[in-house]
Design a protein around this motif. Structure first.
Motif, PDB file in Angstrom:
ATOM      1  N   VAL A  14       0.865  -1.191   0.000  1.00 17.12           N
ATOM      2  CA  VAL A  14       0.000   0.000   0.000  1.00 17.12           C
ATOM      3  C   VAL A  14       0.896   1.233   0.000  1.00 17.12           C
ATOM      4  CG1 VAL A  14      -1.732   1.331   1.280  1.00 17.12           C
ATOM      5  CG2 VAL A  14      -1.855  -1.172   1.280  1.00 17.12           C
ATOM      6  N   VAL A  15       0.658   2.163  -0.926  1.00 16.46           N
ATOM      7  CA  VAL A  15       1.346   3.454  -0.875  1.00 16.46           C
ATOM      8  C   VAL A  15       0.324   4.514  -0.485  1.00 16.46           C
ATOM      9  CG1 VAL A  15       1.134   3.830  -3.405  1.00 16.46           C
ATOM     10  CG2 VAL A  15       2.830   5.117  -2.073  1.00 16.46           C
ATOM     11  N   GLY A  16       0.678   5.291   0.555  1.00 21.79           N
ATOM     12  CA  GLY A  16      -0.249   6.280   1.127  1.00 21.79           C
ATOM     13  C   GLY A  16      -0.704   5.798   2.484  1.00 21.79           C
ATOM     14  N   ALA A  20      -7.419   6.730   3.792  1.00 21.91           N
ATOM     15  CA  ALA A  20      -7.748   5.804   2.698  1.00 21.91           C
ATOM     16  C   ALA A  20      -6.776   4.624   2.683  1.00 21.91           C
ATOM     17  CB  ALA A  20      -7.740   6.553   1.368  1.00 21.91           C
ATOM     18  N   GLY A  21      -5.491   4.922   2.743  1.00 22.51           N
ATOM     19  CA  GLY A  21      -4.496   3.836   2.730  1.00 22.51           C
ATOM     20  C   GLY A  21      -4.729   2.855   3.871  1.00 22.51           C
ATOM     21  N   GLN A  22      -5.125   3.371   5.018  1.00 17.59           N
ATOM     22  CA  GLN A  22      -5.340   2.494   6.182  1.00 17.59           C
ATOM     23  C   GLN A  22      -6.514   1.532   5.955  1.00 17.59           C
ATOM     24  OE1 GLN A  22      -5.289   4.735   9.901  1.00 17.59           O
ATOM     25  NE2 GLN A  22      -3.739   6.099   9.028  1.00 17.59           N
ATOM     26  N   ALA A  40       4.344   2.184   1.938  1.00 24.18           N
ATOM     27  CA  ALA A  40       5.178   3.333   1.573  1.00 24.18           C
ATOM     28  C   ALA A  40       4.421   4.616   1.869  1.00 24.18           C
ATOM     29  CB  ALA A  40       5.554   3.281   0.090  1.00 24.18           C
ATOM     30  N   GLY A  41       5.165   5.614   2.323  1.00 25.30           N
ATOM     31  CA  GLY A  41       4.575   6.917   2.614  1.00 25.30           C
ATOM     32  C   GLY A  41       5.635   7.810   3.242  1.00 25.30           C
ATOM     33  N   MET A  42       5.280   9.074   3.405  1.00 27.89           N
ATOM     34  CA  MET A  42       6.294  10.042   3.815  1.00 27.89           C
ATOM     35  C   MET A  42       6.331  10.311   5.318  1.00 27.89           C
ATOM     36  SD  MET A  42       6.286  12.594   0.548  1.00 27.89           S
ATOM     37  CE  MET A  42       4.871  13.498   1.061  1.00 27.89           C
ATOM     38  N   MET A 184     -15.125  16.284  -7.800  1.00 31.07           N
ATOM     39  CA  MET A 184     -14.145  15.229  -8.032  1.00 31.07           C
ATOM     40  C   MET A 184     -13.955  14.358  -6.790  1.00 31.07           C
ATOM     41  SD  MET A 184     -10.420  15.349  -9.661  1.00 31.07           S
ATOM     42  CE  MET A 184     -11.231  15.637 -11.193  1.00 31.07           C
ATOM     43  N   ASP A 185     -14.028  14.944  -5.634  1.00 34.66           N
ATOM     44  CA  ASP A 185     -13.699  14.226  -4.394  1.00 34.66           C
ATOM     45  C   ASP A 185     -14.868  13.365  -3.892  1.00 34.66           C
ATOM     46  OD1 ASP A 185     -12.252  13.555  -2.028  1.00 34.66           O
ATOM     47  OD2 ASP A 185     -13.348  15.110  -0.941  1.00 34.66           O
ATOM     48  N   ILE A 186     -16.050  13.955  -3.782  1.00 35.20           N
ATOM     49  CA  ILE A 186     -17.178  13.207  -3.217  1.00 35.20           C
ATOM     50  C   ILE A 186     -18.359  13.097  -4.189  1.00 35.20           C
ATOM     51  CG2 ILE A 186     -16.600  13.548  -0.801  1.00 35.20           C
ATOM     52  CD1 ILE A 186     -18.421  15.951  -0.667  1.00 35.20           C
TER      53      ILE A 186
END
Ligand code: NAD
Length: 361
Positions: A14-16, A20-22, A40-42, A184-186
């Protein structure tokens, strides 16, 4: 097509590392026959915290390092929207099947490139539309498919919020990284609910308007998404905070679509309303009344209001399970086509709003 054929576990990454990633991490972790092998993530603290929570051995600060070292079969992408296309194309090119968060990409052109990369690499590309798995949506899909409402000719779908701009001033409200605002988001969740429940009608034309009345004034920030940048008097706000559209569908039905991050509504709500020749129905998927389904019809000529029992509720875990099943089955159809259609519609909404006229798809 290439598929995971051995009985060895599917190796997932999983990246992010945000909300959402969780959801993807939990989905892979709980799915039999899948090993969550890399994140992966920052955010270093999240890599440690989430890596420990899900016993993930591989922890990386970049996707490139993860792809080079983790020997992945499948990857979930849950990063800012503008990174979806480059990350998906890199992973597909490395032979990895991809489950990408919605929205697929900021523009239809980016989404087309993702679908082409999946085709060229002969790999699965799916987009996460998780709201369709919620109990009211599943139940209404069944009722529509069974013909309970007759021919549905008019629909309304939307997600409206009183004060829900995600991450005011962060990547969410910047055009370059997010691509757009609530449409775009919801709005894309509401669009997906409508098209999925209606059985995937095509969209012929779109006529839309957009407004930015709260964000540019630093108002309307909520607790959604990445935390708002604290203490900024004039946070960067380059997208709309309300969008409204009328869509003409292939079967001569009309869909009214609305999405807002900030609006003087009395309560937040993700809903779908359908009106057919034999019945009407409303579902609420988010909001104070959710989960809710209500059907209005005639029974032997007598007006009847029904509250059907709902099918079981699900979310991201259903998307993850469906995706892994597609990878195992080697489905040649899953090349991001559904995500692509939805991205084209949202793209058309923005074009229509900019031109002030109807757009034909
Ligand atoms: N399906 C849903 O219900 C749902 C809900 C929320 C968000 N989303 C989508 O998921 C995506 C992420 O949203 P979020 O709210 O989790 O965002 P977020 O800002 O909370 O998290 C983004 C993550 O991406 C990582 N990231 C950013 N740039 C990176 C890079 N170059 N390399 C590696 N990692 C990088 C960050 O480190 C962070 O961990 C968005 O596309 C959003 O639209 C979907």
């Amino acid at each position: 097509m290439s598929k995971v054929t051995t009985s060895a576990p599917v190796r997932a990454g999983v990246v992010g590392l945000g909300w959402a990633g969780q959801q993807h991490m939990a989905g892979y972790h709980d799915l039999p026959g899948v090993e969550l092998v890399a994140l992966a993530g920052m955010e270093e603290h999240l890599l440690t915290e989430l890596g420990d929570r899900y016993s993930v051995p591989g922890r990386y600060s970049t996707l490139e390092a993860m792809l080079a070292e983790a020997d992945l079969d499948v990857l979930s992408i849950a990063t800012p929207t503008a990174l979806h296309a480059p990350m998906a194309i890199a992973a597909l090119g490395a032979g990895v099947h991809v489950l990408c968060e919605k929205p697929m990409a900021p523009t239809a052109a980016d989404a087309e490139r993702m679908a082409e990369a999946a085709q060229a690499a002969d790999r699965v590309l799916e987009i996460t539309f998780n709201k369709r798995h919620r109990a009211p949506a599943r139940t209404l899909r069944r009722l529509v498919a069974d013909g309970v409402l007759g021919r549905v000719y008019y629909a309304k779908a939307g997600w409206v919020r009183r004060k829900g701009i995600p991450g005011l001033g962060t990547w969410f409200t910047r055009k370059e990284s997010a691509g757009g605002g609530p449409m775009m988001d919801i709005g894309i969740h509401a669009l997906d609910l409508a098209l999925h429940v209606l059985g995937e009608p095509g969209v012929r034309t779109v006529s839309a308007s957009t407004y930015a009345e709260f964000g540019p004034r630093g108002l309307g920030g909520g607790t959604y998404g990445a935390g708002a940048l604290a203490g900024e008097e004039s946070p960067v706000y380059e997208v709309e905070d309300l969008g409204a559209a009328m869509l003409r569908l292939d079967d001569d039905a009309t869909l009214m679509l609305e999405a807002s991050w900030a609006q003087f509504v009395d309560h937040d709500r993700l809903y779908l309303e359908l009106y057919g020749t034999h019945g009407g129905a409303v579902i609420e998927v988010e909001g104070p009344l959710a989960p809710r389904i209500h059907v209005t019809t005639d029974v032997d000529g007598i007006p009847a209001n029904l509250t059907p029992d709902m099918l079981p509720d699900a979310g991201h875990e259903a998307n993850v399970a469906d995706f892994v099943a597609l990878v195992r089955d080697g489905s040649a159809d899953a090349r991001g086509q559904m995500g692509l259609l939805r991205t084209h519609v949202i793209d058309a909404c923005y074009s229509s709003a900019e031109q002030g006229s109807e757009v034909t798809l």
